[in-house]
Design a protein around this motif. Sequence first.
Motif, short mmCIF file in Angstrom:
data_model
loop_
_atom_site.label_atom_id
_atom_site.label_comp_id
_atom_site.label_asym_id
_atom_site.label_seq_id
_atom_site.Cartn_x
_atom_site.Cartn_y
_atom_site.Cartn_z
N ILE A 54 -6.41 2.32 -4.18
CA ILE A 54 -5.14 1.68 -3.92
C ILE A 54 -4.46 1.18 -5.19
N ARG A 55 -3.00 1.25 -4.91
CA ARG A 55 -2.25 1.24 -6.35
C ARG A 55 -1.23 -0.13 -5.86
N VAL A 56 -1.15 -1.20 -6.46
CA VAL A 56 -0.44 -2.19 -6.47
C VAL A 56 0.81 -1.90 -7.30
N ARG A 57 2.12 -2.00 -6.88
CA ARG A 57 3.17 -1.83 -7.88
C ARG A 57 3.58 -3.18 -8.21
N PRO A 58 4.30 -3.41 -9.38
CA PRO A 58 4.55 -4.51 -9.95
C PRO A 58 5.95 -5.05 -8.83
N PHE A 59 6.39 -6.50 -8.89
CA PHE A 59 7.25 -7.00 -8.19
C PHE A 59 8.70 -6.32 -8.81
N GLY A 152 2.19 5.48 1.82
CA GLY A 152 2.77 3.99 1.35
C GLY A 152 4.10 3.78 2.19
N ALA A 153 4.58 2.51 2.51
CA ALA A 153 6.01 2.40 2.84
C ALA A 153 6.87 2.83 2.02
N THR A 154 8.26 2.81 2.45
CA THR A 154 9.20 3.29 1.47
C THR A 154 9.28 2.28 0.37
N GLY A 155 9.52 2.70 -0.79
CA GLY A 155 9.76 1.79 -2.15
C GLY A 155 8.47 1.18 -2.52
N ALA A 156 7.19 1.67 -2.08
CA ALA A 156 5.87 1.24 -2.59
C ALA A 156 5.39 1.77 -3.65
N GLY A 157 5.98 2.91 -4.22
CA GLY A 157 5.80 3.52 -5.45
C GLY A 157 5.07 5.05 -5.43
N LYS A 158 5.05 5.94 -4.30
CA LYS A 158 4.58 7.11 -4.16
C LYS A 158 5.11 7.95 -5.10
N THR A 159 6.33 8.06 -5.25
CA THR A 159 6.91 9.13 -6.05
C THR A 159 6.71 8.59 -7.49
N HIS A 160 6.90 7.38 -7.68
CA HIS A 160 6.38 6.85 -9.11
C HIS A 160 5.10 7.33 -9.76
N THR A 161 3.96 7.16 -8.62
CA THR A 161 2.93 7.60 -9.02
C THR A 161 2.68 9.25 -9.24
N ALA A 260 15.30 -0.34 0.79
CA ALA A 260 14.24 -0.65 0.23
C ALA A 260 14.25 0.07 -1.14
N ASN A 261 14.98 1.35 -1.19
CA ASN A 261 14.92 2.24 -2.24
C ASN A 261 15.95 2.94 -2.47
N ALA A 262 16.60 2.98 -3.64
CA ALA A 262 17.86 3.52 -3.98
C ALA A 262 17.81 5.28 -4.04
N GLU A 263 16.38 5.59 -4.37
CA GLU A 263 16.40 7.03 -4.52
C GLU A 263 15.22 7.47 -3.32
N SER A 264 15.00 7.00 -2.04
CA SER A 264 14.24 7.34 -1.31
C SER A 264 13.92 8.51 -1.02
N SER A 265 12.72 9.06 -1.08
CA SER A 265 12.44 10.52 -0.52
C SER A 265 12.33 10.56 0.85
N ARG A 266 13.27 11.46 1.51
CA ARG A 266 13.30 11.30 3.00
C ARG A 266 12.32 12.40 3.55
N ALA A 296 6.62 10.93 2.55
CA ALA A 296 8.04 10.06 2.96
C ALA A 296 7.42 8.75 3.09
N GLY A 297 8.32 7.87 2.90
CA GLY A 297 7.76 6.39 3.10
C GLY A 297 8.38 6.12 4.82
N SER A 298 7.39 5.10 5.24
CA SER A 298 7.79 4.59 6.55
C SER A 298 8.84 3.60 6.36
N1 LIG Z 1 3.85 1.33 -10.60
C1 LIG Z 1 5.04 1.27 -10.88
N2 LIG Z 1 5.54 0.71 -12.30
C2 LIG Z 1 6.79 0.54 -12.38
N3 LIG Z 1 7.76 0.71 -11.36
C3 LIG Z 1 7.56 1.15 -10.12
C4 LIG Z 1 6.11 1.41 -9.90
N4 LIG Z 1 5.98 1.91 -8.57
C5 LIG Z 1 7.15 2.05 -8.38
N5 LIG Z 1 8.22 1.46 -8.90
C6 LIG Z 1 9.56 1.54 -9.02
O1 LIG Z 1 9.87 1.26 -7.79
C7 LIG Z 1 11.06 2.11 -7.06
C8 LIG Z 1 10.52 2.44 -5.99
O2 LIG Z 1 9.38 3.67 -6.10
P1 LIG Z 1 8.95 5.02 -5.51
O3 LIG Z 1 10.60 5.72 -5.57
O4 LIG Z 1 8.08 5.56 -6.23
O5 LIG Z 1 8.62 4.62 -4.09
P2 LIG Z 1 8.47 5.65 -2.97
O6 LIG Z 1 7.14 4.98 -2.16
O7 LIG Z 1 8.17 6.78 -3.26
O8 LIG Z 1 9.61 5.31 -1.86
P3 LIG Z 1 10.23 6.46 -0.82
O9 LIG Z 1 9.04 6.40 0.15
O10 LIG Z 1 11.19 5.55 -0.48
O11 LIG Z 1 10.53 7.66 -1.54
C9 LIG Z 1 11.44 2.91 -8.36
O12 LIG Z 1 12.45 2.53 -8.82
C10 LIG Z 1 10.04 3.12 -9.02
O13 LIG Z 1 10.55 3.38 -10.43
#
Ligand SMILES: Nc1ncnc2c1ncn2[C@@H]1O[C@H](COP(=O)(O)OP(=O)(O)OP(=O)(O)O)[C@@H](O)[C@H]1O
Length: 445
Positions: A54-59, A152-161, A260-266, A296-298
Motif C-alpha cells: 500500500i502506498r499513501v500519497r501526500p495531501f 487505485g482511484a483516479t488521482g491516487a498516485g498510480k502513474t506517479h508510482t 480529480a487529476n489534471a493528467e488522468s490516464s484514461r 486507469a483510475g476508477s
Molecule cells: N507519492 C506522491 N508524491 C508526490 N506527488 C504525488 C504522489 N502521488 C501522486 N502525486 C501527484 O498527484 C497527482 C495525481 O497522481 P497520478 O497522476 O499518479 O494519479 P493516478 O492514480 O495515476 O490517477 P489517474 O488514475 O487519474 O491517472 C499528480 O500530480 C502526482 O504528481
Amino acid sequence: MFKLHLPENKLKMVKNKRDLKSPRRNRSFTGGRPRSRQSLSGRSGPVANIRVVIRVRPFNDRESCSNHKNIIRVADEHTLIFDPKEDDEPFFYHGVQQRNRDIMKRGNKNLNFTFDRVFGDATNNGDIFESSTKTLIDTLMKGYNCSVFVYGATGAGKTHTMLGCHEDPGITFLTMMELFKQKDELIAERDFEVGMTYLEVYNETVQDLLNPGPALSLREDNKYGVIVAGIKMQRIEQSHTLFELLEQGNRNRTQHPTDANAESSRSHAVFQVYLKMKFKTTSEVRVAKLSMIDLAGSERGAATGYSGARFTEGANINKSLLALGNCINSLADGHRHVPYRDSKLTRLLKDSLGGNCQTIMIANISPSSHNYEDTYNTLKYAMRAKKIKSSMKKNVVNCESNLNHYIQLVDQLTKENGELKLKLSLSGKVCNCKDTIVSEDEIKM
Ligand SMILES: Nc1ncnc2c1ncn2[C@@H]1O[C@H](COP(=O)(O)OP(=O)(O)OP(=O)(O)O)[C@@H](O)[C@H]1O
C-alpha cells in the motif's frame, strides 16, 4: 465509481468477533499474519501469494486548503489504521457541551489493515522500488514470470508510482535499470536477448503504444497463454533504447483531465519485457516475462456529470475494473471458474493474477477524507488480492535432454553399423566405401 462487491458475510469473516462486540477496540483486517519480506525474494516454490503493498500519497494542495482530514494512520511497515478513532475534544456553546460539532465527522471505523508492506506519504519511488520490484529481477533471472500492477482511484498516485518525474523516477525506470545491471553482471555466463512491447487498453480496444494503428485482437494459445495478435516486439540491445521507447509509448497513451487529476490516464497501460537467457557452458535456455501494468483510475460516474465520450470512457474503465474485482474475488475464494473473459483487461492479466507468475500489487490511496469511500474500497480490494495464490513454473527449455537423446541415437547407430560391417566382412564382401549404398540383399547372410 467502482465498488468491490464484498458480500457482507465475507466482511464478517475477516472481522475479529471480539472487536465487533467492543467498538472501542481497533478492528483488524489482517487476513493472516504478514509475510516476511523474505517471502518475495528468491522464492522458487510452486505456489506464491500475490504480494500486496500500500502506498499513501501526500495531501495535494486542494485537500490541504480545504477542511479535509487525514483518514490514514500508518502504524508500522505492515499495518495502517483506516479512519482512526479520534479523542473527542469537548466543545462548548453558551456553556453547554455540544455533540457532533464537526459537520465533516467521519464514522471513526478505526479499522486495522495488514499488508505485506505499507508506505506512508513521505516515501519516494526509490523506497517503493527497493522494497518491492527490485527483488523481482532476481526471480526473473531464474526464469519465472513476474508482474507488477498499480491499482487505485483516479488521482491516487498510480502513474506517479510507475513513471514518476525527473526528480523522482518511477519504479518502471528503476526496475529496468536493475534489470540491465543484473544482465551486465551475468553476461559472462549467459547470452541475453531482450524484447519489449507496450500497449494500452482503452474503451475495450487494445492498441500498440509503440506502433499506433488499428485495434489489436487477443488470442488464447495453449502454450503461451493470451497473445496479442499483431503486436510488434521491439528488440532491445541497449538500455537507452528501452527508455526511449518507454517515453514514446507514454506520449501515445490516452490522457484526459478529470476533476480529480489534471493528467488522468484514461487507459490501462501494459508494459512487458521479455528475456531469453542462453547459458554459455550448458545448453540451458531460460525465458521470462516481466509485466508492469498501470491501471486507469476508477471514478464516480454519476458524480462527474460527464456525458458523451468522457462518460463512455469512464464507464469502460469502471466495467473493466469491476471485472478485475470479480476475478480477484473468484481467485481469493478458490473458485474453479474465474471470469477472465469478461473484459480485455482481465484476459490480459490472466497470467499475472492466477497463473504462472510472481505478482506484486501496489495499491495507491489518498489520505484525505475527501476520498473516504475510494480509499476504503481500495483497501478492501487489496485485502482480497492478498489471498490469491499463483503457481509458478520455471520457464526453462533444457536442451540437455534432447542432446542426450541424440547422443544415445548416434551410439546405437554406430553400434549397428559396426555389427553390419562385421557381418559383411564375414561374408567376404567388405564394404569400405562411405558413399556406397549397400543393398539389403548384399548384407543378407
Ligand atoms: N507519492 C506522491 N508524491 C508526490 N506527488 C504525488 C504522489 N502521488 C501522486 N502525486 C501527484 O498527484 C497527482 C495525481 O497522481 P497520478 O497522476 O499518479 O494519479 P493516478 O492514480 O495515476 O490517477 P489517474 O488514475 O487519474 O491517472 C499528480 O500530480 C502526482 O504528481
